[in-house]
Design an enzyme around this catalytic site. Structure first.
Site, short mmCIF file in Angstrom:
data_model
loop_
_atom_site.label_atom_id
_atom_site.label_comp_id
_atom_site.label_asym_id
_atom_site.label_seq_id
_atom_site.Cartn_x
_atom_site.Cartn_y
_atom_site.Cartn_z
N ARG A 91 -12.58 0.66 -5.98
CA ARG A 91 -11.67 1.57 -6.71
C ARG A 91 -12.20 1.78 -8.15
NH1 ARG A 91 -10.45 0.83 -2.49
NH2 ARG A 91 -11.49 2.81 -2.43
N HIS A 102 2.05 -1.77 -13.74
CA HIS A 102 1.40 -2.47 -12.63
C HIS A 102 -0.03 -2.90 -12.98
CE1 HIS A 102 4.34 -0.57 -9.48
NE2 HIS A 102 4.88 -1.53 -10.20
P1 NAD Z 1 3.04 6.59 -3.50
O1 NAD Z 1 1.65 6.74 -2.99
O2 NAD Z 1 3.98 5.68 -2.80
O3 NAD Z 1 3.68 8.04 -3.52
C1 NAD Z 1 2.99 9.14 -4.03
C2 NAD Z 1 3.97 10.25 -4.26
O4 NAD Z 1 3.28 11.32 -4.88
C3 NAD Z 1 4.60 10.82 -2.96
O5 NAD Z 1 6.00 10.95 -3.15
C4 NAD Z 1 3.92 12.18 -2.80
O6 NAD Z 1 4.80 13.16 -2.25
C5 NAD Z 1 3.58 12.53 -4.24
N1 NAD Z 1 2.42 13.39 -4.40
C6 NAD Z 1 1.25 13.34 -3.70
N2 NAD Z 1 0.41 14.26 -4.17
C7 NAD Z 1 1.04 14.90 -5.19
C8 NAD Z 1 0.69 15.95 -6.06
N3 NAD Z 1 -0.50 16.55 -6.00
N4 NAD Z 1 1.60 16.37 -6.98
C9 NAD Z 1 2.82 15.79 -7.06
N5 NAD Z 1 3.21 14.78 -6.25
C10 NAD Z 1 2.33 14.34 -5.32
O7 NAD Z 1 2.89 6.24 -5.02
P2 NAD Z 1 3.74 5.32 -6.01
O8 NAD Z 1 5.18 5.68 -5.89
O9 NAD Z 1 3.06 5.42 -7.31
O10 NAD Z 1 3.56 3.82 -5.46
C11 NAD Z 1 2.26 3.38 -5.14
C12 NAD Z 1 1.78 2.12 -5.81
O11 NAD Z 1 0.37 2.04 -5.53
C13 NAD Z 1 1.88 2.10 -7.30
O12 NAD Z 1 2.54 0.94 -7.63
C14 NAD Z 1 0.46 2.04 -7.85
O13 NAD Z 1 0.26 0.85 -8.60
C15 NAD Z 1 -0.45 1.93 -6.67
N6 NAD Z 1 -1.47 3.01 -6.62
C16 NAD Z 1 -2.06 3.45 -7.77
C17 NAD Z 1 -2.98 4.48 -7.72
C18 NAD Z 1 -3.60 4.96 -9.02
O14 NAD Z 1 -3.75 4.17 -9.94
N7 NAD Z 1 -3.97 6.24 -9.13
C19 NAD Z 1 -3.32 5.07 -6.52
C20 NAD Z 1 -2.73 4.56 -5.34
C21 NAD Z 1 -1.79 3.53 -5.42
#
Ligand code: NAD
Length: 240
Positions: free
Chosen positions: A59, A115
């Site tokens: 990652r 987180h």
């Molecule tokens: P989640 O993956 O559970 O949910 C993602 C949400 O984003 C969904 O509701 C989806 O409909 C929405 N979504 C997807 N693409 C989108 C877009 N282009 N525009 C707007 N909305 C969009 O994510 P969460 O609720 O953040 O929980 C996941 C956990 O995983 C977090 O605690 C985080 O720490 C970790 N995580 C982090 C990353 C990162 O740092 N980028 C990536 C993956 C997971």
């Protein structure tokens, strides 16, 4: 639309999806083809630290590659912060569940990584955190205790307590506008933030591809890179 003075924004993996970082639950509860239990729990790390290090190393390499950049949603939130932060009686806090660094790269400063951060490692003995851009392995020597094997990614795993909760709770209890962006509302305690803010009188807004189950005062559906800049422009036109 409300003329807000004290704003809390909560972001989730969805805000970084259009920057090229996969969300969590996009593929049947798997994170980049791994079971959450294996790569995001203390038990998973104890059972197979090499595999967990490899997962976060992958990652981190992706995050540091040229292909991953902040998108217009990250940039719009930084613009919102810088536009209101010096106005009298205005307050702003951006709380992210993401472990990437795209908000700070876009210019956000009033930011809490509840987180943790992919670009940090933590010593399990001292609790101290250190910047990290290379791979982390069982052979990496800790900068404080000078021995290998004490280090872990500085991320909050399931079953662990998120960071800065008292600062976040205070801001939620005091805000008049709460905005949730790109979060599924399935990970607590973040999933309960909108209720706490609403109990204390805030207007609550969700920006997401789809409506989640939570009952916000306003739902705005669409990709973050489009709906967030448009929403920020509306907010700033009310603030001026
Ligand atoms: P989640 O993956 O559970 O949910 C993602 C949400 O984003 C969904 O509701 C989806 O409909 C929405 N979504 C997807 N693409 C989108 C877009 N282009 N525009 C707007 N909305 C969009 O994510 P969460 O609720 O953040 O929980 C996941 C956990 O995983 C977090 O605690 C985080 O720490 C970790 N995580 C982090 C990353 C990162 O740092 N980028 C990536 C993956 C997971």
């Amino acid at each position: 639309m409300v003329a807000a003075r004290r704003i809390v924004v909560l972001t989730g993996a969805g805000i970084s999806a259009e920057s090229g970082i996969q969300t969590f639950r996009a593929s049947d509860g798997l994170w980049e083809n791994h079971r959450i239990e294996d790569v995001a729990t203390p038990e998973g790390f104890a059972a197979n630290p090499i595999a967990v290090h490899q997962f976060y190393n992958d990652r981190r390499r992706l995050l540091l590659s040229d292909t991953i950049r902040p998108n217009p949603a990250h940039t719009a939130l930084a613009r919102l912060e810088h536009s209101i932060v010096d106005l009298p009686e205005h307050e702003f806090l951006l709380v992210t569940q993401n472990i990437d660094n795209l908000h700070e790269r876009a210019g956000s400063r009033a930011l809490v990584h509840m987180h943790g951060e992919l670009l940090k490692m933590r010593c399990e003995q001292s609790g101290l955190s250190f910047d990290l851009r290379e791979d982390l392995t069982l052979d990496t020597c800790c900068r404080c205790c000078r021995v290998p094997g004490n280090l872990r990614p500085d991320v909050v795993w399931f079953g662990e307590i998120p960071l800065a909760m008292s600062r976040i709770t205070k801001a939620l209890e005091n805000c008049d506008l709460f905005i949730a962006i790109g979060t599924s509302g399935s990970v607590y305690p973040a999933a309960g933030f909108f209720e706490l803010a609403r109990e204390h009188g805030a207007h609550t807004v969700e920006l997401n591809l789809d409506n989640t189950n939570a009952t916000f005062d306003e739902h705005i559906c669409g990709p973050a890179s489009e709906v967030v800049p448009a929403y920020v422009e509306r907010l700033l036109s009310c603030a001026s």
